[in-house]
Design an enzyme around this catalytic site. Structure first.
Site, PDB file in Angstrom:
ATOM      1  N   LYS A 203       0.860  -1.193   0.000  1.00 29.04           N
ATOM      2  CA  LYS A 203       0.000   0.000   0.000  1.00 29.04           C
ATOM      3  C   LYS A 203       0.884   1.227   0.000  1.00 29.04           C
ATOM      4  O   LYS A 203       1.849   1.319   0.759  1.00 29.04           O
ATOM      5  CB  LYS A 203      -0.873  -0.007   1.240  1.00 29.04           C
ATOM      6  CG  LYS A 203      -1.622   1.289   1.445  1.00 29.04           C
ATOM      7  CD  LYS A 203      -2.819   1.097   2.312  1.00 29.04           C
ATOM      8  CE  LYS A 203      -2.585   1.598   3.703  1.00 29.04           C
ATOM      9  NZ  LYS A 203      -3.823   1.678   4.476  1.00 29.04           N
TER      10      LYS A 203
HETATM   11  C1  R5P Z   1      -3.352   4.639   8.530  1.00 23.77           C
HETATM   12  O1  R5P Z   1      -3.191   4.747   9.650  1.00 23.77           O
HETATM   13  C2  R5P Z   1      -3.859   3.420   8.011  1.00 23.77           C
HETATM   14  O2  R5P Z   1      -2.864   2.589   7.527  1.00 23.77           O
HETATM   15  C3  R5P Z   1      -4.928   3.601   7.000  1.00 23.77           C
HETATM   16  O3  R5P Z   1      -5.404   2.325   6.767  1.00 23.77           O
HETATM   17  C4  R5P Z   1      -4.511   4.229   5.692  1.00 23.77           C
HETATM   18  O4  R5P Z   1      -3.912   5.479   5.893  1.00 23.77           O
HETATM   19  C5  R5P Z   1      -5.661   4.347   4.729  1.00 23.77           C
HETATM   20  O5  R5P Z   1      -6.609   5.190   5.195  1.00 23.77           O
HETATM   21  P1  R5P Z   1      -6.866   6.627   4.543  1.00 23.77           P
HETATM   22  O6  R5P Z   1      -7.495   6.376   3.217  1.00 23.77           O
HETATM   23  O7  R5P Z   1      -7.775   7.314   5.504  1.00 23.77           O
HETATM   24  O8  R5P Z   1      -5.546   7.300   4.391  1.00 23.77           O
END
Ligand code: R5P
Length: 291
Positions: A203
């Site tokens: 990711k």
């Molecule tokens: C962050 O703390 C987490 O890994 C979230 O899962 C990631 O940042 C994705 O969430 P968002 O789309 O809110 O950034």
């Protein structure tokens, strides 16, 4: 022993039909073991090759994030529209009904809070608990360039080793420190290191410039995080551009659950990710569903 289920003459062996062997649909994943492929196939849709992961794990370091104060009230209604829920074991056990048909990506690193240095994470879940919870993948934060870079890389490689033993993929989550430049050069470095060291998928954040070089240089699938809340059309544009530049889906949180209409937004995101819908059309869908 007699043939109990009929005569040999009735059997059909199709001796002239070679056994088929299909290549696995996900980039760089063909050499993985059956269980790992089966789990990845519960996260990524084998028809579109993409995923809409709903990220709701923010509380593991920042407490009750806006939109996640009551996951039972705000998030459970979104569950039918997600391919995967990405969350902590605490929320999984306390709120998510065990009869859910959605795949689970379990947050397994932790140990820090917004009050301290965020990169000082450790592994905070035992592999046995990931097995017990029927996780389809385990997510580990990796802080390339961060103060605890090496420790977080080793957290990831340990999870890759344990996950390989049990057939559970590891999702490396590239975290960007406050002072780091978010550009394609950084994300090529971060994602490639995670892939080289064994993460089954990664990711990262989307950057408008040269994102296709990030996906091209990474030998395994990349999904993008949504990041801070932005207007719905902009979030749909970001998801669209990421998919067109080679991303295999989104792991989106705030841009869905902080939207004025989260149920409409997650469906619009699905249209972009799975159906290649253009952002403007997906935004029309959002506005229609919002009413
Ligand atoms: C962050 O703390 C987490 O890994 C979230 O899962 C990631 O940042 C994705 O969430 P968002 O789309 O809110 O950034």
């Amino acid at each position: 022993m007699p043939d109990v289920d009929g005569t040999d003459a009735a059997k059909q062996y199709y001796t002239d039909v070679p056994q088929t062997s299909k290549r696995y649909f996900l980039k760089g994943s063909d050499s993985l073991d059956w269980g790992m492929k089966n789990r990845l196939g519960r996260i990524f849709n084998p028809v579109s090759g993409k995923t809409v992961m709903l990220a709701i794990d923010h509380g593991y370091f920042q407490g009750p994030t806006t939109g996640l104060e009551r996951i039972d009230v705000n998030i459970l209604p979104l569950e039918p529209y997600a391919d995967t829920l990405m969350l902590t074991r605490g929320i999984l056990r306390s709120i998510i009904p065990p009869d859910t048909q959605k795949s689970i990506v379990l947050r397994v690193s932790g140990g820090t809070s917004i009050l301290k240095e965020l990169s000082n994470e450790a592994l905070a879940v035992d592999i046995e608990d990931a097995v017990r919870l029927n996780a389809s993948a385990m997510a580990v934060q990796v802080f390339i360039g961060g103060e605890y870079e090496k420790e977080t890389i080793i957290n990831m490689t340990r999870m890759v080793d344990m996950g390989t033993r049990y057939g559970i993929p590891t999702l490396a989550v590239t975290a960007v420190g406050k002072d780091m430049v978010r550009d394609a050069k950084y994300f090529r470095l971060a994602t490639r290191i995670c892939a080289e060291l064994g993460a089954q998928y990664i990711k990262t954040y989307y950057v408008p410039e040269d994102f296709e070089t990030v996906t091209a240089a990474c030998p395994v699938p990349i999904v993008i995080a949504g990041g801070k809340k932005i207007p719905e059309l902009d979030a749909l544009r970001m998801a669209y551009q990421a998919i067109q530049a080679g991303a295999a889906g989104v792991d989106m949180g705030r841009n869905i659950f902080q939207s004025a209409s989260p149920i409409a937004m997650i469906q619009a995101v699905r249209a972009v990710v799975h159906d290649n819908e253009i952002p403007e059309k997906a935004f029309d869908l959002y506005n229609t569903l919002k009413k």
